[in-house]
Structures are given as structure tokens and as C-alpha cells.
Write a protein that holds these residues in place. Structure first.
Motif, PDB file in Angstrom:
ATOM      1  N   UNK A  54       0.812  -1.218   0.000  1.00  0.00           N
ATOM      2  CA  UNK A  54       0.000   0.000   0.000  1.00  0.00           C
ATOM      3  C   UNK A  54       0.844   1.265   0.000  1.00  0.00           C
ATOM      4  N   UNK A  55       0.178   2.330  -0.377  1.00  0.00           N
ATOM      5  CA  UNK A  55       0.713   3.684  -0.340  1.00  0.00           C
ATOM      6  C   UNK A  55      -0.107   4.439   0.692  1.00  0.00           C
ATOM      7  N   UNK A  56       0.557   5.150   1.594  1.00  0.00           N
ATOM      8  CA  UNK A  56      -0.139   5.930   2.612  1.00  0.00           C
ATOM      9  C   UNK A  56       0.119   7.408   2.407  1.00  0.00           C
ATOM     10  N   UNK A  57      -0.938   8.181   2.501  1.00  0.00           N
ATOM     11  CA  UNK A  57      -0.838   9.641   2.580  1.00  0.00           C
ATOM     12  C   UNK A  57      -1.325  10.018   3.968  1.00  0.00           C
ATOM     13  N   UNK A  58      -0.471  10.670   4.722  1.00  0.00           N
ATOM     14  CA  UNK A  58      -0.784  11.027   6.106  1.00  0.00           C
ATOM     15  C   UNK A  58      -0.710  12.544   6.250  1.00  0.00           C
ATOM     16  N   UNK A  59      -1.773  13.131   6.780  1.00  0.00           N
ATOM     17  CA  UNK A  59      -1.765  14.561   7.083  1.00  0.00           C
ATOM     18  C   UNK A  59      -1.861  14.702   8.596  1.00  0.00           C
ATOM     19  N   UNK A 100       2.190  18.149   6.612  1.00  0.00           N
ATOM     20  CA  UNK A 100       1.826  18.927   7.797  1.00  0.00           C
ATOM     21  C   UNK A 100       0.565  19.714   7.469  1.00  0.00           C
ATOM     22  N   UNK A 101      -0.470  19.501   8.249  1.00  0.00           N
ATOM     23  CA  UNK A 101      -1.675  20.308   8.139  1.00  0.00           C
ATOM     24  C   UNK A 101      -1.573  21.469   9.110  1.00  0.00           C
ATOM     25  N   UNK A 102      -2.396  22.451   8.912  1.00  0.00           N
ATOM     26  CA  UNK A 102      -2.398  23.580   9.843  1.00  0.00           C
ATOM     27  C   UNK A 102      -2.888  23.129  11.215  1.00  0.00           C
ATOM     28  N   UNK A 103      -2.444  23.834  12.233  1.00  0.00           N
ATOM     29  CA  UNK A 103      -2.916  23.532  13.585  1.00  0.00           C
ATOM     30  C   UNK A 103      -4.438  23.641  13.594  1.00  0.00           C
ATOM     31  N   UNK A 104      -5.072  22.721  14.284  1.00  0.00           N
ATOM     32  CA  UNK A 104      -6.533  22.677  14.277  1.00  0.00           C
ATOM     33  C   UNK A 104      -7.112  23.274  15.542  1.00  0.00           C
ATOM     34  N   UNK A 105      -8.373  23.593  15.461  1.00  0.00           N
ATOM     35  CA  UNK A 105      -9.088  24.063  16.633  1.00  0.00           C
ATOM     36  C   UNK A 105      -9.462  22.885  17.535  1.00  0.00           C
ATOM     37  N   UNK A 106      -9.414  21.655  16.955  1.00  0.00           N
ATOM     38  CA  UNK A 106      -9.722  20.467  17.748  1.00  0.00           C
ATOM     39  C   UNK A 106      -8.642  20.261  18.800  1.00  0.00           C
ATOM     40  N   UNK A 107      -9.061  20.089  19.993  1.00  0.00           N
ATOM     41  CA  UNK A 107      -8.123  19.877  21.084  1.00  0.00           C
ATOM     42  C   UNK A 107      -7.323  18.602  20.841  1.00  0.00           C
ATOM     43  N   UNK A 108      -6.013  18.704  20.895  1.00  0.00           N
ATOM     44  CA  UNK A 108      -5.165  17.535  20.758  1.00  0.00           C
ATOM     45  C   UNK A 108      -4.718  17.207  19.344  1.00  0.00           C
ATOM     46  N   UNK A 109      -5.226  17.923  18.335  1.00  0.00           N
ATOM     47  CA  UNK A 109      -4.834  17.651  16.960  1.00  0.00           C
ATOM     48  C   UNK A 109      -5.516  16.411  16.412  1.00  0.00           C
ATOM     49  N   UNK A 110      -5.197  16.061  15.176  1.00  0.00           N
ATOM     50  CA  UNK A 110      -5.788  14.880  14.549  1.00  0.00           C
ATOM     51  C   UNK A 110      -4.933  14.443  13.361  1.00  0.00           C
TER      52      UNK A 110
END
Length: 128
Positions: A54-59, A100-110
Motif C-alpha cells: 500500500x501507499x499511505x498519505x498522512x496529514x 503537515x496540516x495547519x494547527x486545528x481548533x480540535x483539542x489535541x490535533x488529529x
């Protein structure tokens, strides 16, 4: 094959393990992360088991704006997906793209992960 997953933000490789006089073990943070990943996989991809390359794309959506090395999170992430049974082994990952995604408003990131059919393993001498 195309699967997409939303996962909790992983601990760094430094927080994933703990050292004791008896050896190196998965830390409490690591065990909790494994449980959260297992719940997310069972909810989003019930019954899926991958046993092909498999190929993985991770953000990685960072939990805050602090400077972080994006390569420090892959061990906990891939090992947890192996432990929960999503795939036979993370050695099936032939390509891994980390963004790298932008920092999220969700607590703890995702984490957002896309799983695609893996391309061929490059023969020796293909790249300089």
C-alpha cells in the motif's frame, strides 16, 4: 483500494516508549493511543484487513503552533494500525507521504490518512 481514516494525534516516538530497569516498553500514552486508534478503525472501517502492498498519505493536523518534526509520529501511528489489525504488518507500506496540516481548533490535533494501492518497490540503482 481506497480507504480514508480520521485518527487521534499520535504521541512522538519519544513519548511512545518508556524505559525501565527491565527494558523498553510501550508507555501509558502509547497504550492509550493504541486503544483510541483501535476504536476509530473499528468504527470507520469495520472488518477491513489489508494484506497487500500500500501507499499511505498522512496529514498531521498539529495540536498547536509549536515546532514539531513530522517524522517523529509515524512509529506510533503505523504500529497502532498493525496492532489493531487494519493490516497484516506495516512492512506492507511501500510508499509513505507525510504532510503537515495547519494547527486545528480540535483539542489535541488529529490525523487524516488515505490508504491506496501501493506501487512497485523500486529496483536497486533506480535513483541516484
Amino acid at each position: 483500494m481506497l480507504f480514508e481514516l480520521y485518527l487521534p494525534f499520535p504521541p512522538t516516538v519519544n513519548d511512545y516508549y518508556t524505559k525501565t530497569a527491565r527494558g523498553v516498553y510501550i508507555s501509558t500514552k502509547g497504550r492509550i493511543f493504541r486503544e483510541l486508534v483501535s476504536e476509530a478503525v473499528n468504527e470507520q472501517l469495520p472488518g477491513v484487513h489489508i494484506d497487500v502492498p500500500m501507499l499511505l498519505e498522512v496529514v498531521l493536523y498539529m495540536p498547536d503552533a509549536r515546532r514539531r518534526d513530522i517524522d517523529n509520529y509515524q512509529k506510533a501511528l503505523l504500529d497502532s494500525l498493525t496492532i489493531c489489525g487494519l493490516w497484516a504488518d506495516d512492512s506492507l507500506v511501500n510508499q509513505l507521504y507525510i504532510f503537515r496540516g495547519k494547527a486545528t481548533a480540535r483539542s489535541g490535533g488529529s490525523v487524516f490518512m488515505r490508504i491506496l494501492d501501493g506501487g512497485p518497490v523500486l529496483p536497486a540503482g533506480t535513483l541516484p
